[in-house]
Design a protein around this motif. Structure first.
Motif, short mmCIF file in Angstrom:
data_model
loop_
_atom_site.label_atom_id
_atom_site.label_comp_id
_atom_site.label_asym_id
_atom_site.label_seq_id
_atom_site.Cartn_x
_atom_site.Cartn_y
_atom_site.Cartn_z
N VAL A 106 0.84 -1.27 0.26
CA VAL A 106 -0.25 -0.45 -0.19
C VAL A 106 1.22 1.35 -0.38
CG1 VAL A 106 -1.72 1.41 1.33
CG2 VAL A 106 -2.34 -0.95 1.10
N LEU A 107 1.91 0.81 0.76
CA LEU A 107 3.39 2.57 1.16
C LEU A 107 3.41 2.62 -0.53
CD1 LEU A 107 4.67 4.22 2.29
CD2 LEU A 107 6.10 2.80 3.07
N VAL A 108 4.25 1.80 -0.58
CA VAL A 108 4.91 1.72 -2.46
C VAL A 108 3.70 2.88 -3.88
CG1 VAL A 108 5.76 1.29 -4.73
CG2 VAL A 108 6.40 0.51 -2.26
N ASN A 109 2.97 2.20 -3.42
CA ASN A 109 1.79 2.52 -4.45
C ASN A 109 1.17 4.06 -4.03
OD1 ASN A 109 0.34 0.53 -6.35
ND2 ASN A 109 1.48 -1.01 -4.86
N VAL A 110 0.16 4.09 -2.95
CA VAL A 110 -0.26 5.22 -2.24
C VAL A 110 0.56 6.31 -2.72
CG1 VAL A 110 -1.59 6.43 -0.67
CG2 VAL A 110 -1.81 4.07 -1.21
N ALA A 111 2.02 6.17 -2.18
CA ALA A 111 3.01 7.11 -2.39
C ALA A 111 3.24 7.26 -3.75
CB ALA A 111 4.23 6.43 -1.90
N LYS A 112 2.97 6.89 -5.17
CA LYS A 112 3.43 6.72 -5.78
C LYS A 112 2.51 7.54 -6.92
CE LYS A 112 4.74 3.30 -9.28
NZ LYS A 112 4.95 2.23 -9.91
N GLY A 113 0.68 7.33 -6.33
CA GLY A 113 -0.45 8.19 -6.71
C GLY A 113 -0.63 9.79 -6.38
N LEU A 114 0.17 9.66 -5.06
CA LEU A 114 0.17 11.16 -4.15
C LEU A 114 1.08 11.83 -5.11
CD1 LEU A 114 -0.31 10.44 -0.05
CD2 LEU A 114 -1.79 11.41 -2.13
N ASN A 121 -5.80 11.86 -7.24
CA ASN A 121 -4.88 11.31 -8.70
C ASN A 121 -4.84 9.42 -7.69
OD1 ASN A 121 -3.27 11.45 -10.87
ND2 ASN A 121 -1.06 11.09 -9.52
N ALA A 122 -4.20 9.92 -6.47
CA ALA A 122 -3.46 8.32 -5.81
C ALA A 122 -5.22 7.28 -5.41
CB ALA A 122 -3.35 9.13 -4.65
N VAL A 123 -6.16 7.90 -6.16
CA VAL A 123 -6.98 7.01 -5.25
C VAL A 123 -7.26 4.96 -6.81
CG1 VAL A 123 -10.04 6.40 -5.81
CG2 VAL A 123 -8.68 8.48 -4.76
N PRO A 124 -7.18 5.32 -7.99
CA PRO A 124 -6.96 4.33 -8.06
C PRO A 124 -5.36 3.70 -7.37
CG PRO A 124 -6.81 6.35 -9.97
CD PRO A 124 -7.00 6.90 -8.59
N TYR A 125 -4.46 4.16 -7.37
CA TYR A 125 -3.65 3.77 -6.85
C TYR A 125 -3.52 3.18 -5.33
CZ TYR A 125 -0.57 6.05 -10.59
OH TYR A 125 0.20 7.03 -11.76
N PHE A 126 -4.43 3.41 -5.35
CA PHE A 126 -4.94 2.27 -3.80
C PHE A 126 -5.64 1.37 -4.16
CE2 PHE A 126 -7.97 2.10 -0.60
CZ PHE A 126 -7.98 1.77 0.48
N PHE A 127 -6.65 1.65 -4.96
CA PHE A 127 -7.30 0.20 -5.26
C PHE A 127 -6.69 -0.40 -5.96
CE2 PHE A 127 -11.03 3.13 -4.30
CZ PHE A 127 -11.93 2.65 -3.17
N THR A 128 -5.37 -0.43 -6.47
CA THR A 128 -4.79 -1.32 -7.59
C THR A 128 -3.99 -1.76 -6.47
OG1 THR A 128 -4.26 0.11 -9.76
CG2 THR A 128 -2.46 -1.35 -8.82
#
Lengths: 260, 285
Positions: free
Chosen positions: A137-145, A174-181
């Protein structure tokens, strides 16, 4: 998605699955495979039905461990990704490590956790699931943010938007789709981790420990636990994609869009 | 009444829209990679005036626009927008901006994209919605208010971006090659629409482009720039009159002005750049 579309995408895998089970069933009969080698699907199903109570109890134990770890890991991962975005230095220190840790089978750490807690405790397993989910979660959401469209940032800058406004109007959406991924990846991973963690000791009440415990007993029962484990993993995955489709159905095919 | 007069009528600030004085912009100053992006830039954009900035890549036209927008600070010199320092103008949202990318937010509907600048100005919901719908009517996209940006064509997306840029009723519009990614037909249509919209809304415009016909068709004045170091080499007044339409593109004067700008870009104009600069300044008076 139309009904027709659902039918046309569903029948090929269903057909294949049914054909596979039939072939399996026939192969067991034709080659006279013994149960210890490979039980027939019908026999596994029978064992699954016969033992449904204890299978369900074991599934609930493993499922709870996976769910607790998934929720706690997700909350912590999201919280940490906001901190990383806010503090550049922290990000530079933590991000490469987080990415590297995602590639390492850190599930083996559960053996160490087991030594730190009581033998009857579920905490080591939940801790392990939490840790694995946390990094995904950290890696993906941080990327989205962080990876916000440059034009969006310029635009908000031209409006003299505050950092909080930029967060609210651009980074978080912007981070929402990254969160769900991340959730889609983390959910099945949480279940797998919960099972595997049980192989390293602790109370013998979950699906993973049941599978190892029945290795020397009824093979059909062992396979019934395997079946339950698969169903549990599938359940977690389906719920995660259902959540994703609920929140992203208005976004269109690509979250980044196409401005040309 | 001409478009320009119409624009002037709306303008509350009686002075110039933009005053750029002796501006220098140097990147990586004092290092081996030093780039003199802009040197000795003086430019005045009158209220209600439409000015095109044209020049080859690397001439600093986008940098000049970004300086006016206060998205970057000048190394030296002063920039006044609507009678106040550029930074204050940005903080006050005195200008609207449009980029080559429409830059719409995919997670917002079309109308909510237009509302964005108003949200940041803390307008209440009803007032925001009413104003955004008004803007969408202006760009003739009101029936698409509930759509998502990705459901719209590139030209329609740019129109939404223009509606958004105009939502807070800025007196100045800054545009950085907004039609650069569009096909020729859409582009010509958008140019005519832009003139109509800015005339209706009474907006001064600074418009960066690569295209000579686009610069001439749109502008009251074309600012020709040259690279290394970036500077203004010529100011071409375009007295094509208003309204400008398809016929304008076939007007001999249009071709004459296109040729004039092209020659200025080639640096083979009849007069020296300095003389034309003086002439340009004189025309402003």
């Amino acid at each position: 998605m139309t009904f027709r579309h659902v039918i046309s995408t569903v029948w090929p895998p269903v057909l294949f699955g049914v054909a596979f089970l039939v072939a399996w069933e026939l192969a067991v009969a034709a080659f006279d495979w013994q149960e210890y080698f490979l039980p027939a699907p019908s026999v596994i199903w029978q064992a699954f039905v016969d033992n449904s109570d204890i299978v369900r109890e074991a599934a609930i134990v493993s499922g709870q461990n996976a769910l607790v770890g998934l929720v706690v890991g997700t909350v912590l991962g999201v919280a940490m990704s906001f901190l990383l975005m806010r503090f550049r230095l922290l990000n530079d220190m933590v991000s490469p490590l987080a990415v590297a840790l995602n590639a390492i089978p850190i599930v083996v750490l559960v053996a160490i956790f087991n030594n730190q807690f009581a033998t009857t405790s579920e905490v080591p397993r939940r801790l392990m699931v939490t840790l694995i989910v946390y990094f995904v979660v950290l890696v993906n959401v941080a990327k989205g943010l962080r990876q916000v469209d440059a034009t969006h940032l310029e635009l908000l800058h031209s409006y003299a938007a505050s950092p909080f406004d930029v967060l609210r109007k651009a980074r978080v959406p912007n981070a929402v789709p990254y969160f769900f991924t991340a959730l889609r990846v983390a959910a099945p991973l949480a279940v797998i981790t919960a099972f595997v963690a049980e192989y390293f000791g602790g109370p013998q009440n979950g699906l993973g420990s049941r599978i190892t415990a029945t290795v020397s007993g009824s093979r059909a029962t062992m396979w019934a636990y395997v079946l339950a484990a698969m169903l549990l993993g599938l359940l977690f995955y389906l719920v995660s994609i259902a959540l994703e489709s609920l929140t992203t159905q208005h976004r269109g095919a690509s979250p980044k869009g196409d401005n040309t | 009444m001409s478009d320009q007069e119409l624009r002037r009528q709306h303008v509350a600030w009686p002075g110039n829209a933009v005053e750029v004085r002796s501006v220098i912009k140097t990147f990586n100053a004092g290092t081996p990679k030093q780039v003199d992006a802009l040197v000795d830039i003086d430019l005045t954009v009158e209220s209600g005036e439409f000015v095109s900035l044209i020049g080859p890549s690397g001439c600093g036209k986008s940098t000049l626009l970004r300086l006016i927008a206060n998205l970057t600070e000048p190394t030296a010199g002063s920039i006044v927008v609507n009678g106040k320092p550029a930074r204050q103008a940005r903080v006050d949202q005195d200008y609207g901006m449009a980029f080559q990318q429409a830059g719409l937010f995919d997670w917002r509907t079309v109308v909510r994209n237009v509302e964005l600048p108003l949200e940041l100005k803390s307008w209440d919901r009803a007032r925001r919605r009413a104003r955004a719908m008004e803007m969408l009517e202006l760009v003739k996209l009101d029936e698409f208010a509930g759509h998502r940006p990705w459901q719209l064509s590139g030209g329609m997306q740019q129109r939404v971006a223009i509606a958004r840029a105009l939502a807070a009723a800025p007196e100045l519009l800054l545009m950085d090659e907004p039609f650069g990614a569009l096909d020729e037909m859409t582009r010509e249509h958008m140019q005519a629409e832009l003139l109509r919209i800015t005339a209706e809304a009474g907006t001064s415009v600074v418009f960066v482009t690569h295209s000579i016909p686009e610069a001439v068709f749109l502008a009251d004045r074309v600012v020709v720039m040259s690279p290394r170091p970036g500077r203004i080499t010529e100011l071409v007044s375009v007295e094509l009159g208003d309204p400008r339409n398809t016929d304008t593109r076939e007007d001999p004067l249009f071709f004459k002005k296109v040729t004039e700008v092209r020659e200025a870009l080639r640096g083979i104009g009849a007069k020296s750049a300095d003389e034309l600069l003086i002439e340009g300044v004189a025309e402003e008076r």
